[in-house]
Write a protein that holds these residues in place. Sequence first.
Motif, PDB file in Angstrom:
ATOM      1  N   ILE A 176       0.985  -1.315  -0.001  1.00 56.21           N
ATOM      2  CA  ILE A 176      -0.041  -0.146   0.111  1.00 56.21           C
ATOM      3  C   ILE A 176       1.042   1.321  -0.209  1.00 56.21           C
ATOM      4  O   ILE A 176       0.602   2.175  -0.892  1.00 56.21           O
ATOM      5  CB  ILE A 176      -0.786  -0.156   1.128  1.00 56.21           C
ATOM      6  CG1 ILE A 176      -1.989  -1.197   1.271  1.00 56.21           C
ATOM      7  CG2 ILE A 176      -1.525   1.431   1.411  1.00 56.21           C
ATOM      8  CD1 ILE A 176      -2.810  -1.256   2.328  1.00 56.21           C
ATOM      9  N   ALA A 177       2.056   1.176   0.880  1.00 57.46           N
ATOM     10  CA  ALA A 177       3.065   2.478   0.856  1.00 57.46           C
ATOM     11  C   ALA A 177       3.510   2.657  -0.482  1.00 57.46           C
ATOM     12  O   ALA A 177       3.565   3.829  -0.835  1.00 57.46           O
ATOM     13  CB  ALA A 177       3.982   2.127   2.008  1.00 57.46           C
ATOM     14  N   VAL A 178       4.147   1.684  -1.151  1.00 56.25           N
ATOM     15  CA  VAL A 178       4.695   1.847  -2.446  1.00 56.25           C
ATOM     16  C   VAL A 178       3.617   2.014  -3.398  1.00 56.25           C
ATOM     17  O   VAL A 178       3.715   2.937  -4.373  1.00 56.25           O
ATOM     18  CB  VAL A 178       5.339   0.441  -2.532  1.00 56.25           C
ATOM     19  CG1 VAL A 178       5.999   0.599  -4.095  1.00 56.25           C
ATOM     20  CG2 VAL A 178       6.504   0.375  -1.815  1.00 56.25           C
ATOM     21  N   GLY A 179       2.431   1.442  -3.351  1.00 55.15           N
ATOM     22  CA  GLY A 179       1.437   1.651  -4.189  1.00 55.15           C
ATOM     23  C   GLY A 179       0.903   3.065  -4.342  1.00 55.15           C
ATOM     24  O   GLY A 179       0.629   3.666  -5.424  1.00 55.15           O
ATOM     25  N   LEU A 180       0.802   3.573  -3.167  1.00 54.45           N
ATOM     26  CA  LEU A 180       0.142   5.048  -2.950  1.00 54.45           C
ATOM     27  C   LEU A 180       1.395   5.866  -3.636  1.00 54.45           C
ATOM     28  O   LEU A 180       0.981   7.003  -4.294  1.00 54.45           O
ATOM     29  CB  LEU A 180       0.218   5.606  -1.932  1.00 54.45           C
ATOM     30  CG  LEU A 180      -1.353   4.860  -0.919  1.00 54.45           C
ATOM     31  CD1 LEU A 180      -1.330   5.099   0.385  1.00 54.45           C
ATOM     32  CD2 LEU A 180      -2.547   5.555  -1.583  1.00 54.45           C
ATOM     33  N   CYS A 181       2.674   5.950  -3.526  1.00 53.54           N
ATOM     34  CA  CYS A 181       3.572   6.589  -4.192  1.00 53.54           C
ATOM     35  C   CYS A 181       3.399   6.576  -5.821  1.00 53.54           C
ATOM     36  O   CYS A 181       3.745   7.596  -6.521  1.00 53.54           O
ATOM     37  CB  CYS A 181       5.212   5.894  -3.984  1.00 53.54           C
ATOM     38  SG  CYS A 181       6.304   7.338  -3.552  1.00 53.54           S
ATOM     39  N   PHE A 182       3.136   5.244  -6.196  1.00 57.11           N
ATOM     40  CA  PHE A 182       2.940   4.988  -7.738  1.00 57.11           C
ATOM     41  C   PHE A 182       1.769   5.684  -8.121  1.00 57.11           C
ATOM     42  O   PHE A 182       1.639   6.376  -9.140  1.00 57.11           O
ATOM     43  CB  PHE A 182       2.956   3.590  -7.939  1.00 57.11           C
ATOM     44  CG  PHE A 182       4.287   2.936  -8.253  1.00 57.11           C
ATOM     45  CD1 PHE A 182       4.505   2.452  -9.783  1.00 57.11           C
ATOM     46  CD2 PHE A 182       5.159   3.051  -7.453  1.00 57.11           C
ATOM     47  CE1 PHE A 182       5.776   1.953  -9.958  1.00 57.11           C
ATOM     48  CE2 PHE A 182       6.391   2.353  -7.821  1.00 57.11           C
ATOM     49  CZ  PHE A 182       6.537   1.892  -8.960  1.00 57.11           C
ATOM     50  N   MET A 183       0.506   5.877  -7.201  1.00 57.41           N
ATOM     51  CA  MET A 183      -0.396   6.748  -7.423  1.00 57.41           C
ATOM     52  C   MET A 183      -0.245   7.949  -7.470  1.00 57.41           C
ATOM     53  O   MET A 183      -0.678   8.647  -8.493  1.00 57.41           O
ATOM     54  CB  MET A 183      -1.442   6.042  -6.434  1.00 57.41           C
ATOM     55  CG  MET A 183      -2.818   7.027  -6.569  1.00 57.41           C
ATOM     56  SD  MET A 183      -4.218   6.524  -5.377  1.00 57.41           S
ATOM     57  CE  MET A 183      -4.459   4.701  -5.702  1.00 57.41           C
TER      58      MET A 183
END
Length: 256
Positions: free
Chosen positions: A38-45
């Motif tokens: 989630i942390a990494v995905g939000l950065c990609f988002m």
Amino acid sequence: MELTNNGESRRQDGSVDLSIDDAVDAVQFGKFQKIMMIAVGLCFMSDAMEVVLLGFLSAVLRYEWDLTTSQAAAIAGSVFGGELVGSAVLGRLGDVFGRRKIFLAAAAIICVAGAATSIVPGYKSLVLVRFIVGFGVGGLTVPYDIFAEFLPNQMRGRCLMYVNYYWTAGSMMVTLFAFFTLGLGYSWRLFVLLCSIPGLASFILCYRYVPESPRWLLAEGRANEALVILRNVADINGKISNEIFPEGCCLLEEEK
């Protein structure tokens, strides 16, 4: 010292040394990696939103600030120019200072510069701030790397693919934000401020839950710190860390 079939090194006293790959496989995939995704995905988002919003922002400002075609194009160009520089600089710094620090730095830069876009007074300051956003976006290879380094071999490809879905979700969210702000007559400043929220969320999650990469620590000769982190990950995943990493267990050193 004997070398076992699975890559472990067994000493004469019965204690076992593990390679970093075997250690990560041993803690398995669980709650820790889900939070990290989630942390990494939000950065990609955040990356997706800061890039896709350029189409809306350029169109609005070309009318509101009476910009030329070249000036409107330069707004987008400044972001991609920042990405070019950021990928070269932040990627290298991730190898020197650690993955976690650069993950935090990239998320902070994207969030702060993205939010600062909402208060710029004019064109030149906008181009500068968007360049800084791009610089932060260029560092997103580092969150991707640290996530991969915490994944067991059998889950790595699948989970890294899942992270890219956040980019798609971010692209869709920009359109929704544009509809509920620009489409309803609200300021473009509110629009770009909303688009900076995922970067803030990513920074908070990374700060609270993402430790340094054990693989990087091991390459730096800090094997004891790497082992402590892996034991914590095992505990979070519901494993018995003392059984996976018993007293006297060590990680096999990797060359830098």
